[in-house]
Design an enzyme around this catalytic site. Structure first.
Site, PDB file in Angstrom:
ATOM      1  N   THR B 193       1.039  -1.286  -0.170  1.00 43.96           N
ATOM      2  CA  THR B 193       0.074   0.168  -0.129  1.00 43.96           C
ATOM      3  C   THR B 193       0.948   1.336   0.028  1.00 43.96           C
ATOM      4  OG1 THR B 193      -0.329  -0.080   2.346  1.00 43.96           O
ATOM      5  CG2 THR B 193      -1.815  -1.103   1.219  1.00 43.96           C
ATOM      6  N   LYS B 219       4.029  -6.978   4.113  1.00 47.46           N
ATOM      7  CA  LYS B 219       4.098  -5.341   3.665  1.00 47.46           C
ATOM      8  C   LYS B 219       3.517  -4.658   4.832  1.00 47.46           C
ATOM      9  CE  LYS B 219       0.551  -3.488   3.160  1.00 47.46           C
ATOM     10  NZ  LYS B 219      -0.290  -2.537   3.993  1.00 47.46           N
ATOM     11  N   THR B 230       1.868  -8.666  12.340  1.00 49.03           N
ATOM     12  CA  THR B 230       2.003  -7.150  11.664  1.00 49.03           C
ATOM     13  C   THR B 230       0.935  -7.185  10.506  1.00 49.03           C
ATOM     14  OG1 THR B 230       3.426  -5.508  10.740  1.00 49.03           O
ATOM     15  CG2 THR B 230       3.740  -7.693  10.011  1.00 49.03           C
ATOM     16  N   GLU B 317       6.514   4.714   7.713  1.00 50.78           N
ATOM     17  CA  GLU B 317       6.268   5.908   6.797  1.00 50.78           C
ATOM     18  C   GLU B 317       6.891   7.522   7.126  1.00 50.78           C
ATOM     19  OE1 GLU B 317       1.521   4.674   5.746  1.00 50.78           O
ATOM     20  OE2 GLU B 317       2.165   6.011   7.445  1.00 50.78           O
ATOM     21  N   ASN B 440       0.145  11.083   5.712  1.00 52.93           N
ATOM     22  CA  ASN B 440      -1.060  10.729   6.553  1.00 52.93           C
ATOM     23  C   ASN B 440      -1.932  11.867   6.618  1.00 52.93           C
ATOM     24  OD1 ASN B 440      -0.842   7.803   7.368  1.00 52.93           O
ATOM     25  ND2 ASN B 440       1.091   8.586   8.236  1.00 52.93           N
ATOM     26  N   SER B 445      -7.644  11.520   0.824  1.00 54.60           N
ATOM     27  CA  SER B 445      -8.617  12.502  -0.021  1.00 54.60           C
ATOM     28  C   SER B 445      -7.985  12.329  -1.495  1.00 54.60           C
ATOM     29  CB  SER B 445      -8.507  13.794   0.819  1.00 54.60           C
ATOM     30  OG  SER B 445      -7.164  13.991   1.062  1.00 54.60           O
TER      31      SER B 445
END
EC number: 2.3.1.35
Lengths: 445, 445
Positions: B193, B219, B230, B317, B440, B445
């Site tokens: 992702t 992932k 996870t 991230e 994030n 959106s």
């Protein structure tokens, strides 16, 4: 009977321009932080509390060209109460304050003093930290002619650096000479660190027909997930309250104010709230929070403390949104609190709020990870009045456009009903923005 | 006797250029994420595991122009084990997988299948979520001629959106036709992702003189604080292992791998790790992790799982630093874990690391707030080999310049010794940077 008035709302007049110009909140050599967009319109007019005087000065502990030490003197006959962080690595001043409070009868015929410095937390500074607290207490005691055991100190700022106590002891006699009942606002400003505005709150009420005032100030904007009390808060009243009742009411109000806010889930080593009651209002001393007078006083005290706690969230490092997380229908109050904190501390929820994204899926995630009992099919999630999810599914009335419009507001409500019981909790937090990282990625260097 | 080799290190050749060019990791219409600076040099050469075949395709669940569905077929006679998130709001696929695993004898004469889609988590999607899982399971079962009860599914991506199951059921027969034992790398890529690189790990060992292979992929890069497992991990071996031993070894290794990493303290609703043992290596089935063969297999399995778990942190991230938090000397293992997680999840510690600031005072804070027993004067804090604090005070040997130089490294060790007992814990995390907020604040959106 007693009436509560919120003087702050009544007397607010204009944006505090001094706060906007304040360069003193920065460590030396750094650009000043912008005033939080969530700052209240003004610092409240702080009433004189009979029996309390303040002074502040520039000791140069860490910051340049700003006040960084404040002294408060509380007249003989006052009662004092305090709550402190439960951190296992608490600061020298907190350990000292806890010991002094435990040893006191709570009410002193000699009066008390509070000394606070900003710029250095005097935390993890070993035996020297404790001796620095003793030096400061003795200097304040000598200047005010009270016992050192009646002097409470707080230190806030960087952790692990030795405190230049001599800079503080040198300035204390000067501050003692300049004590003034009208200087609460000056004192509020001297205790700031990364705060972008000073925080004050006021309430007045009547007890036995006598006017009673409560005024307090606080600081804090990062390392905010108070566990017992927040960064620093000082509240003063002219009410007469017995020491036991004062301590009990302070503890109860702390749980619904300072302990119910979180900026970044990090609990300070220095959290301290002190409450002093001078008794100069002349009422019969309140001996319990359960009497009519006690309830009225506790309500007004709670309003002042909640106001101060919310100002800390409004000044959360990098904050652009004030968020109230309301949890209802939990199996227990403890479960409700867990869910509320899981949401309020979730980096994914907080970044979505920063991005004005009505990403309710992350609220589902936070409920799920909280450890509280939850049933997907009984869960209801609201943004303000907009129901976004219910019955295990996106709400039939869900409108992305409506929710996106709601998220553009500066003050947001996230409502979660678990549908399981009667447990409720409310926690306040702010969003997680780039500015939080800017402030914290180089605070020390 | 058995020997463990880490094929990945041995066979690594060059940076995986495909990963660098991959635009498929982005939701439609967004700029691609840059590959993490902490990415391993290459995706490992994935060996063929006899009895396992893979396929992946573009179903268009959410992403455009990239693979987003993978199918794995596991031959008849295999044993399978699984661990799942303990979230109270877990996804439809997790609930289904847990039910199926509990109902199975663990080893099937008919074989198994695993279907994974990225782009949509099928979480908080009510009764429709469960029926979508059933549709996908039935489509895979029909294509592979196995019972639907033997099909495990996972879904990862946005929460709360209905899953377009028809896009997946339509592509499954095509994928079944294209199954290939050499396509593990293709499968690893389809489950990504916000991952910026695919994650694989390999180990080989000998059992009774027979070569045995273990290969897995995973992932995950955000919503990472696994509680049981996870995000998603799939591990395959040709070893023969009894179902009970397989499950026990998977659970034990999970606690020291996937459950020991945290990116942002947020626990996914979809965490799943599946481990399949085809038995094609021909060894006497391992019936316990305590036998010599069982210990050797568990060690190799643990190495693969830890490698995958660390790759998830490396792809945290916005991460620019990989941080190992080693806690020793705690009163108990539980206390050590609490302290390690308090440090690894602290926004203030993580932003200081992002800023390359050796701000050990924030580690003192995190120890203090963890809830574990701690004594300031017994605490020792290290950055790598540099002792920064000991005996309740900054270390005598402390050098700001040395510590600042250490913090510029890409892989950091924070060592905390509590001096109280024998409890130890290790947790891996990454720093908190602007890129985390970029990713994030507008993911949906």
């Amino acid at each position: 009977m007693a009436k509560v008035k919120d003087d702050k709302k009544k007397k607010a007049k204009s944006k505090d321009k001094a706060a906007k110009k304040d360069k003193g909140t920065k460590p030396a050599g750094k650009a000043p932080l912008k005033v939080s967009p969530l700052a209240p319109a003004s610092f409240p007019d702080m009433p004189v509390i009979d029996g309390v005087r303040f002074a502040a000065g520039e000791a140069g502990v860490r910051y340049l060209n700003r006040t960084d030490v404040m002294l408060a003197e509380i007249a003989a006959g006052a009662a004092i109460a305090g709550v402190f962080t439960r951190s296992a690595t608490r600061s020298a001043a907190v350990l000292d304050g806890q010991a002094k409070l435990a040893a006191l009868p709570g009410k002193s015929k000699k009066g008390f003093a509070i000394v606070v410095n900003s710029g250095n937390a005097n935390t993890f500074t070993g035996a020297r930290g404790a001796s620095d607290v003793a030096l400061i207490s003795e200097a304040a005691a000598a200047a005010l002619k009270i016992p050192a055991a009646h002097v409470f100190t707080s230190s806030t700022g960087v952790i692990g650096e030795p405190l230049p106590a001599d800079k503080i002891t040198t300035i204390l006699p000067v501050l003692a000479d300049g004590l003034d009942a009208g200087k609460a606002a000056v004192a509020a400003r001297a205790i700031m660190t990364t705060d972008t505005f000073p925080k004050g709150a006021v309430a007045t009420l009547e007890i036995e027909g006598k006017p009673v005032k409560i005024a307090g100030f606080a600081k804090g904007s990062g390392m905010i997930a108070p566990d017992m009390a927040t960064m620093l808060g000082y509240i003063f009243t002219d009410a007469a309250v017995t020491p036991g009742a004062l301590q009990a009411m302070l503890q109860a109000a702390t749980n619904r104010s300072f302990n119910a806010v979180t900026v970044d889930s990090d609990t300070s080593t220095s959290d301290t709230v002190l409450l002093a009651a001078t008794g100069k209002a002349g009422n019969t001393p309140i001996a319990s929070g359960r009497s009519a007078e006690g309830r009225a006083f506790a309500k007004a005290l709670g309003a002042v403390m909640r106001d101060l706690a919310l100002q800390i969230v409004r000044d959360g490092e990098g904050a652009t949104k004030l968020v109230e997380v309301q949890v209802t229908g939990a199996k227990s109050a403890r479960d409700a609190d867990r869910v509320a904190r899981a949401i309020a501390n979730s980096p994914l929820v907080k970044t979505a709020i920063a991005g004005q994204d009505p990403n309710w899926g992350r609220i589902v995630m936070a409920v799920g990870k909280s450890g509280a009992a939850a049933d997907r099919d009984l869960l209801t999630i609201r943004f303000g009045d907009l129901v976004v999810a219910e019955k295990g599914w996106r709400s039939e009335s869900y409108s992305e456009a409506e929710c996106a419009a709601y998220m553009k507001g500066q003050e947001l409500l996230i409502g979660v009903d678990l549908g399981l019981g009667r447990g409720t909790a409310t926690v306040w937090t702010c969003d997680l923005t780039h500015a939080y990282i800017d402030i914290n990625a180089d605070y020390r260097s």
